[in-house]
Every structure is written in structure tokens, then in C-alpha cells.
Design an enzyme around this catalytic site. Structure first.
Site, short mmCIF file in Angstrom:
data_model
loop_
_atom_site.label_atom_id
_atom_site.label_comp_id
_atom_site.label_asym_id
_atom_site.label_seq_id
_atom_site.Cartn_x
_atom_site.Cartn_y
_atom_site.Cartn_z
N ARG A 143 -22.76 -3.06 6.91
CA ARG A 143 -22.59 -2.65 5.50
C ARG A 143 -23.01 -1.19 5.28
O ARG A 143 -24.02 -0.73 5.78
CB ARG A 143 -23.44 -3.54 4.60
CG ARG A 143 -23.45 -3.02 3.14
CD ARG A 143 -24.02 -4.00 2.18
NE ARG A 143 -25.29 -4.54 2.58
CZ ARG A 143 -25.86 -5.61 2.02
NH1 ARG A 143 -25.24 -6.23 1.03
NH2 ARG A 143 -27.01 -6.06 2.43
N ARG A 180 -34.93 -12.30 5.90
CA ARG A 180 -34.18 -12.64 4.67
C ARG A 180 -33.51 -14.01 4.80
O ARG A 180 -33.47 -14.78 3.84
CB ARG A 180 -33.12 -11.56 4.39
CG ARG A 180 -33.76 -10.27 3.87
CD ARG A 180 -32.86 -9.07 4.06
NE ARG A 180 -31.62 -9.14 3.33
CZ ARG A 180 -30.57 -8.36 3.62
NH1 ARG A 180 -30.61 -7.50 4.61
NH2 ARG A 180 -29.48 -8.46 2.90
N ARG A 233 -33.22 -17.00 -7.28
CA ARG A 233 -33.19 -17.33 -5.86
C ARG A 233 -34.38 -18.17 -5.42
O ARG A 233 -34.58 -18.36 -4.22
CB ARG A 233 -33.00 -16.09 -4.98
CG ARG A 233 -34.07 -15.09 -5.03
CD ARG A 233 -33.51 -13.72 -4.79
NE ARG A 233 -33.15 -13.42 -3.44
CZ ARG A 233 -32.28 -12.46 -3.13
NH1 ARG A 233 -31.64 -11.78 -4.06
NH2 ARG A 233 -32.04 -12.17 -1.91
N ARG A 256 -28.63 0.24 3.97
CA ARG A 256 -29.84 -0.28 3.34
C ARG A 256 -30.96 -0.45 4.36
O ARG A 256 -30.70 -0.85 5.50
CB ARG A 256 -29.54 -1.62 2.66
CG ARG A 256 -29.13 -1.46 1.21
CD ARG A 256 -28.64 -2.71 0.57
NE ARG A 256 -29.42 -3.92 0.79
CZ ARG A 256 -29.15 -5.08 0.24
NH1 ARG A 256 -28.12 -5.19 -0.60
NH2 ARG A 256 -29.89 -6.14 0.48
N LYS A 299 -21.70 -11.60 -2.42
CA LYS A 299 -22.04 -11.72 -3.86
C LYS A 299 -21.81 -10.38 -4.57
O LYS A 299 -21.17 -10.32 -5.62
CB LYS A 299 -23.51 -12.14 -4.04
CG LYS A 299 -23.88 -13.44 -3.35
CD LYS A 299 -25.33 -13.82 -3.58
CE LYS A 299 -26.34 -12.88 -2.93
NZ LYS A 299 -26.32 -12.88 -1.45
P1 AP5 Z 1 -22.20 -7.92 0.05
O1 AP5 Z 1 -21.18 -8.21 -0.99
O2 AP5 Z 1 -22.98 -6.65 -0.09
O3 AP5 Z 1 -23.16 -9.18 0.28
P2 AP5 Z 1 -24.24 -9.84 -0.67
O4 AP5 Z 1 -23.98 -11.30 -0.70
O5 AP5 Z 1 -24.32 -9.11 -1.97
O6 AP5 Z 1 -25.52 -9.62 0.24
P3 AP5 Z 1 -26.92 -8.91 -0.04
O7 AP5 Z 1 -27.43 -8.52 1.32
O8 AP5 Z 1 -26.83 -7.82 -1.05
O9 AP5 Z 1 -27.72 -10.09 -0.59
P4 AP5 Z 1 -29.21 -10.21 -0.62
O10 AP5 Z 1 -29.38 -11.40 -1.48
O11 AP5 Z 1 -29.86 -10.26 0.72
O12 AP5 Z 1 -29.70 -8.81 -1.23
P5 AP5 Z 1 -30.17 -8.38 -2.67
O13 AP5 Z 1 -29.76 -6.97 -2.87
O14 AP5 Z 1 -29.85 -9.38 -3.70
O15 AP5 Z 1 -21.44 -7.92 1.47
C1 AP5 Z 1 -22.14 -7.68 2.68
C2 AP5 Z 1 -21.19 -7.00 3.68
O16 AP5 Z 1 -20.14 -7.90 3.99
C3 AP5 Z 1 -20.53 -5.72 3.15
O17 AP5 Z 1 -20.41 -4.79 4.19
C4 AP5 Z 1 -19.13 -6.20 2.70
O18 AP5 Z 1 -18.16 -5.16 2.82
C5 AP5 Z 1 -18.87 -7.33 3.71
N1 AP5 Z 1 -18.04 -8.40 3.13
C6 AP5 Z 1 -18.08 -8.88 1.86
N2 AP5 Z 1 -17.17 -9.85 1.70
C7 AP5 Z 1 -16.55 -10.00 2.93
C8 AP5 Z 1 -15.52 -10.85 3.42
N3 AP5 Z 1 -14.92 -11.75 2.64
N4 AP5 Z 1 -15.14 -10.73 4.73
C9 AP5 Z 1 -15.74 -9.81 5.52
N5 AP5 Z 1 -16.70 -8.95 5.12
C10 AP5 Z 1 -17.11 -9.07 3.83
O19 AP5 Z 1 -31.77 -8.45 -2.49
C11 AP5 Z 1 -32.43 -7.54 -1.64
C12 AP5 Z 1 -33.93 -7.79 -1.72
O20 AP5 Z 1 -34.39 -7.57 -3.07
C13 AP5 Z 1 -34.40 -9.21 -1.39
O21 AP5 Z 1 -34.56 -9.41 0.00
C14 AP5 Z 1 -35.73 -9.26 -2.15
O22 AP5 Z 1 -36.73 -8.55 -1.47
C15 AP5 Z 1 -35.41 -8.50 -3.43
N6 AP5 Z 1 -34.91 -9.38 -4.50
C16 AP5 Z 1 -33.69 -9.27 -5.13
N7 AP5 Z 1 -33.55 -10.24 -6.05
C17 AP5 Z 1 -34.69 -10.99 -5.98
C18 AP5 Z 1 -35.13 -12.15 -6.66
N8 AP5 Z 1 -34.37 -12.75 -7.60
N9 AP5 Z 1 -36.34 -12.65 -6.34
C19 AP5 Z 1 -37.13 -12.09 -5.42
N10 AP5 Z 1 -36.77 -10.98 -4.74
C20 AP5 Z 1 -35.55 -10.44 -5.01
#
Ligand code: AP5
Length: 220
Positions: free
Chosen positions: A129, A173, A90, A162, A15
């Protein structure tokens, strides 16, 4: 009218990687709730410290904390034309909050895109990552490493891992995703508002799929 793209998918679906590129392509902000919370944690605000305790364990921040933050962010002038939402909504409660916000503020109906990746393939993506501390560029030490170990290709910034990218937090998660986010995805499916994208393959190929989908729907 502001047009909002929503990127859904499990942790590690890509994402953030895709939202950064697509936002640049369309000249709209990339609004990542994870980045907003991590920035607040870095600044040690009350919100940031409370959120960090949850995030580091892999748990979700409460709906009534995150939803007003998103409303405030989307009301900023740089979101006038639109924005890409990454990490929100989410839970079904957050999706319903967003529906209310659309009614209250006259935002356009969002284009909701689910980036589909099997959850068992995301562990390697997440443990590998690394993110630039300065510009936020995302790397993967296995699949898309930087030219120099630990250093960002763009600006020489330090690459960090991270706190929630360890196996125990990742498991929590993924459970939160299955328990809270999959029902929300169903919520959009029932409204006939869900578009699906295959998130497997090279990142550039997935970007093409996303851009084609957005253009097909005449968004942004
Ligand atoms: P990346 O693009 O970073 O993946 P992502 O889908 O963004 O994954 P996240 O881990 O950031 O999602 P998340 O929802 O767990 O975290 P968030 O920050 O939102 O890619 C991941 C890796 O894969 C990278 O190394 C990349 O290079 C690689 N990659 C990408 N595309 C690829 C491909 N096609 N092929 C191979 N490799 C690839 O949330 C973190 C925390 O914040 C949550 O756990 C929660 O505590 C809190 N939080 C955030 N939003 C909310 C909400 N709305 N409600 C409640 N809590 C929230």
C-alpha cells in the site's frame, strides 16, 4: 435522521478504498478513525503523539480515547445526513458505546457491513500500500500502481508508506483483529445486524456489491 454505514473487516480488507468511493457516491463524509489519529500525529498534538506510539506498533488506541472522538466527529454538521465509519467500532466496548450514542443522539440504526477477506491474503495488500500525502488516494505497488512511481495520479502528491505497514506491525494488527474485533463482529451477528460482502476480486466489483447492498436496504 442520519444514516451511518459501518465498514468492518481485517486490516487490508479494502475498508478505506471502498469507503472513499461509496462516500463520494452518496455525498456523505468518510469518517476514518485511522486517518483522524494519523492527522493528529502529523500535527504532533498530545493525542496524536500518544496514539502514534500505539499505532506504529500495531496496537489499538484505548476505547475511552477513540470513542469520544467519534462522537464529536459524528456531531458535526456535515454528518447530518449520514456518514461512513471506517475503523470504528473495532471492539465490543466501542460497539456498545455506539449503541449508547444512537440512543442519546437519535442517530439511525447503522447498516453494518463486514468486508470478508482471508487474513492470510492481506499481507501483500498492506506491504504494497502507498497513500497520497495530499489527497489520501490509496494505491498498491503490486496491484494498482500509480502511473509514475511514488507520485499520485490525481494531484501529483508524494506517495508514502504507512509506518504500521511492515510485517511485524501487521502481525500485531492481525492479532488485535482476532482478539478484539472478531468478538465485536459476533456481537453484531447476535443482534442480527451484520451484512456480509465478499471482499475478494477487483475493487470496482466490490464497490458494485456494496452499492447494491446499501440500495437494497434503502440507505443513504
Ligand atoms: P485499504 O482500503 O487501505 O484497506 P483497509 O481495510 O482500509 O486497511 P487498513 O490497514 O487501513 O485498516 P486498519 O484497520 O488496519 O487501519 P486503520 O487506519 O483503521 O487497502 C489496503 C491495500 O489493499 C491498498 O494498497 C489497496 O490498494 C489494496 N486493495 C484494496 N482493495 C483491494 C482489492 N479488492 N484487491 C486488491 N487489492 C486491494 O487503523 C490504524 C491504527 O489506528 C490501528 O492499528 C489502531 O492503532 C488505530 N485505530 C484506528 N481506529 C481505532 C479504533 N476504533 N480503536 C482503537 N484503535 C484504532
Amino acid at each position: 435522521m442520519a444514516q451511518i454505514l459501518i465498514f468492518l473487516g481485517p486490516p487490508g480488507a479494502g475498508k478505506g478504498t471502498q469507503a472513499r468511493v461509496v462516500a463520494r457516491e452518496f455525498g456523505v463524509p468518510h469518517v476514518s478513525t485511522g486517518d483522524i489519529l494519523r492527522e493528529a500525529a502529523r500535527k504532533k498534538t498530545g493525542l496524536g503523539l500518544a496514539a502514534k506510539a500505539k499505532m506504529d506498533k500495531g496496537e489499538l488506541v484505548p476505547d475511552d480515547v477513540i470513542s469520544p472522538i467519534v462522537e464529536e466527529r459524528l456531531s458535526q454538521p456535515d454528518c447530518r445526513e449520514g456518514a461512513i465509519l471506517d475503523g470504528f467500532p473495532r471492539t465490543t466496548a466501542q460497539a456498545q458505546f455506539l449503541d449508547g450514542m444512537i440512543e442519546r443522539t437519535g442517530l439511525g440504526e447503522p447498516l453494518v457491513i463486514n468486508i470478508q477477506v482471508a487474513t492470510d491474503s492481506v499481507i501483500k495488500r498492506l506491504t504494497g500500500r502507498r497513500t497520497c500525502q495530499t489527497c489520501g488516494e490509496i494505491y498498491n505497488i503490486y496491484m494498482s500502481p500509480p502511473r509514475r512511481d511514488g507520485i499520485c495520479d490525481n494531484d501529483g502528491g508524494r506517495l508514502i508508506q504507512r509506518a504500521d505497514d511492515n510485517e511485524s506491525a501487521i502481525r500485531i494488527r492481525l492479532k488485535a483483529y482476532e482478539r478484539d474485533t472478531l468478538p465485536m463482529i459476533d456481537y453484531y451477528r447476535r443482534k442480527n445486524a451484520l451484512r456480509q460482502i465478499d471482499g475478494n476480486g477487483e475493487p470496482e466489483v466490490i464497490t458494485e456489491r456494496l452499492l447494491n447492498l446499501v440500495k437494497t436496504h434503502d440507505y443513504l
